[in-house]
Write an enzyme that holds these catalytic residues in place. Structure first.
Site, mmCIF file in Angstrom:
data_model
loop_
_atom_site.group_PDB
_atom_site.id
_atom_site.type_symbol
_atom_site.label_atom_id
_atom_site.label_comp_id
_atom_site.label_asym_id
_atom_site.label_seq_id
_atom_site.Cartn_x
_atom_site.Cartn_y
_atom_site.Cartn_z
ATOM 1 N N ASP A 162 32.503 -25.282 -23.645
ATOM 2 C CA ASP A 162 33.448 -26.281 -23.831
ATOM 3 C C ASP A 162 32.769 -27.570 -23.934
ATOM 4 O O ASP A 162 31.578 -27.584 -23.890
ATOM 5 C CB ASP A 162 34.622 -26.225 -22.846
ATOM 6 N N HIS A 180 38.110 -31.888 -20.619
ATOM 7 C CA HIS A 180 38.658 -30.533 -21.347
ATOM 8 C C HIS A 180 38.066 -29.269 -20.546
ATOM 9 O O HIS A 180 38.711 -28.426 -20.317
ATOM 10 C CB HIS A 180 38.450 -30.546 -22.779
ATOM 11 N N ALA A 218 39.578 -17.885 -33.930
ATOM 12 C CA ALA A 218 40.793 -16.775 -33.380
ATOM 13 C C ALA A 218 41.096 -15.884 -34.239
ATOM 14 O O ALA A 218 41.854 -14.993 -34.347
ATOM 15 C CB ALA A 218 42.035 -17.549 -33.131
ATOM 16 N N VAL A 267 37.968 -10.647 -31.198
ATOM 17 C CA VAL A 267 38.260 -11.333 -30.096
ATOM 18 C C VAL A 267 39.615 -11.278 -29.756
ATOM 19 O O VAL A 267 40.617 -10.730 -30.581
ATOM 20 C CB VAL A 267 38.036 -12.915 -30.633
ATOM 21 N N SER A 296 44.653 -24.281 -25.476
ATOM 22 C CA SER A 296 43.309 -24.264 -24.751
ATOM 23 C C SER A 296 43.607 -23.910 -22.978
ATOM 24 O O SER A 296 42.512 -23.391 -22.557
ATOM 25 C CB SER A 296 42.802 -25.835 -24.692
#
Length: 425
Positions: A70, A109, A218, A223, A271
């Site tokens: 991130d 973030h 995604a 995943v 997130s």
């Protein structure tokens, strides 16, 4: 006690690629009186509503490492510093240890994401605490947008490989590219994580930030994709998006996060839903160290609470940490979220393997004898039975019939002519 900061711009994470987060402009008070529970803890409704507090009776995530790829986990906040055991920068903008936040408006973030996964709190019963408060964290700082010195797809690939090589058991990716496809360089990077038994948790993205459909990473097979729900457990309209690749759902509204300056903020977005699930996966790996990544993912999705809606909205349902840790779940031999290796074989037109060579020795076969020559004892000028039967006789019969017909026709013509010469009376 650290103050709860809410006066942050609502468009904080409108930058390209980020799943986005909105911070409430209005102060929010805890439902429980301050003399009974810390106000910050009182706002972490997901701890009780999603079985996390109950799961802590079995494990708090000790022995598990979560890599947060991130904007970087900031140095300083007491909730985060004890948890971070290493890091790196792959953007060319941060510090070597990955602890310098990257980005003009979204620098906090990474710290928000990390605090939901494994924050330590400010005391035994105070300050923000993560889902797996005894898990370790790796900080991998990436740069979003044009300011980064390294192309984004290269940063992600390098960050994944570094995380695997430095002991990550779980990787959290709280961003989206807003496209269903991904750069081919990610194929080998994500497969590297899967081959090394790493669980990869990814956020689905948010409509409020312009994501209309679930996008890469995604959409990558294998995943664990996380959608978002509101505090009542209903699919979030703005703080999530939906699609067929969802694994489970987790809270994505009225979340908390520890900022780079130590302030606690309230924010929305998948997130935040993703690191909640990454923390649950850490609890499972801690309680069941013998399980491989495929079975960790399987426990998380199979123990989820079914939601009143389509799997396109919720995946397998709402994550349940207590059941994921303690329920009896049959073992699986493959990743229930799909095989990236098989996808690559089919869609990337991977090279075929070596052609099998024959193992048997050649067998020699004797040559056939020459064909016998045909001879006739009689003269070839004399007719045979076959030539008489199928040639001469039919020819004679046809010829004779033709002659008779011709004679008949000739005779008829003569009679007609003779009659025509007879005078009339």
């Amino acid at each position: 006690m650290r103050r709860l900061v809410t006066a942050v711009a609502a468009a904080l994470l409108g930058a390209t690629f980020l799943t986005g987060a909105t911070v409430s402009p209005d102060p929010v008070e805890a439902d429980t009186p301050d003399d009974l529970i810390d106000p910050v803890r009182g706002l972490e409704y997901w701890l009780d509503d999603y079985g996390i507090s109950e799961a802590w009776e079995t494990t708090r995530g000790a022995g598990v490492t979560i890599a947060v790829i991130d904007t970087g986990i900031a140095r300083g906040p007491v909730e985060l510093d004890p948890a971070v055991i290493g890091g790196t920068d792959v953007s060319g903008l941060g510090s070597a240890d990955g602890r310098t936040p990257v980005g003009a408006v979204d620098a906090s973030h990474g710290s928000w994401v990390a605090s939901l996964a494994a924050a330590r709190g400010t005391g035994p019963d105070s300050g923000m605490i993560g889902v797996a408060p005894e898990a370790d964290l790796l900080s991998v700082s990436v740069g979003f947008g044009a300011s980064a010195a390294v192309p984004f797809v290269e940063q992600v690939a390098e960050g994944i490989r570094w995380s695997v090589d430095n002991g990550a058991d779980i990787i959290n990716l709280s961003f989206t590219t807003n496209t269903t496809d991904w750069d081919p360089s990610w194929d080998s990077a994500f497969q590297y994580a899967f081959d090394n038994d790493v669980v990869v948790v990814v956020a689905a993205g948010n409509r409020g930030s312009g994501t209309s459909t679930v996008g890469a990473p995604a959409t990558i097979p294998g995943v664990l994709t996380v959608a978002g729900v509101d505090p009542d457990g209903t699919a979030s309209v703005e703080a999530s998006t939906q699609g067929i690749t969802l694994g489970v759902s987790a809270p994505s509204e009225k979340l908390l996060g520890v900022s780079a300056d130590g302030a606690v903020v309230q924010w929305d977005g998948t997130s935040g839903a993703a690191p909640i699930v990454a923390g649950v996966a850490a609890l499972v790996r801690s309680a069941h160290p013998d399980l491989d990544a495929n079975n960790v993912i399987n426990r998380v999705i199979q123990t989820a609470t079914p939601a009143k809606g389509s799997s396109v909205l919720y995946g397998y349902g709402l994550v349940d940490a207590e059941r994921a840790v303690n329920a009896s779940v049959p073992m699986v031999s493959s990743n229930p979220m799909g095989s990236l290796e098989e996808w690559i074989r089919i869609y990337r037109r991977a090279e075929a393997g070596p052609v099998a060579q024959p193992s048997a020795e050649p067998v020699e076969i004797e040559a056939l004898p020459p064909a016998a020559s045909l001879t006739r004892d009689d003269s070839p000028l004399l007719p045979t039975r076959e030539t008489l039967l199928y040639g001469t006789v039919p020819l004679v019969m046809v010829t004779g019939a033709a002659i008779l017909v011709a004679l008949g026709v000739t005779a008829a013509v003569r009679r007609i002519r003779s009659a025509s010469r007879t005078p009339s009376r």
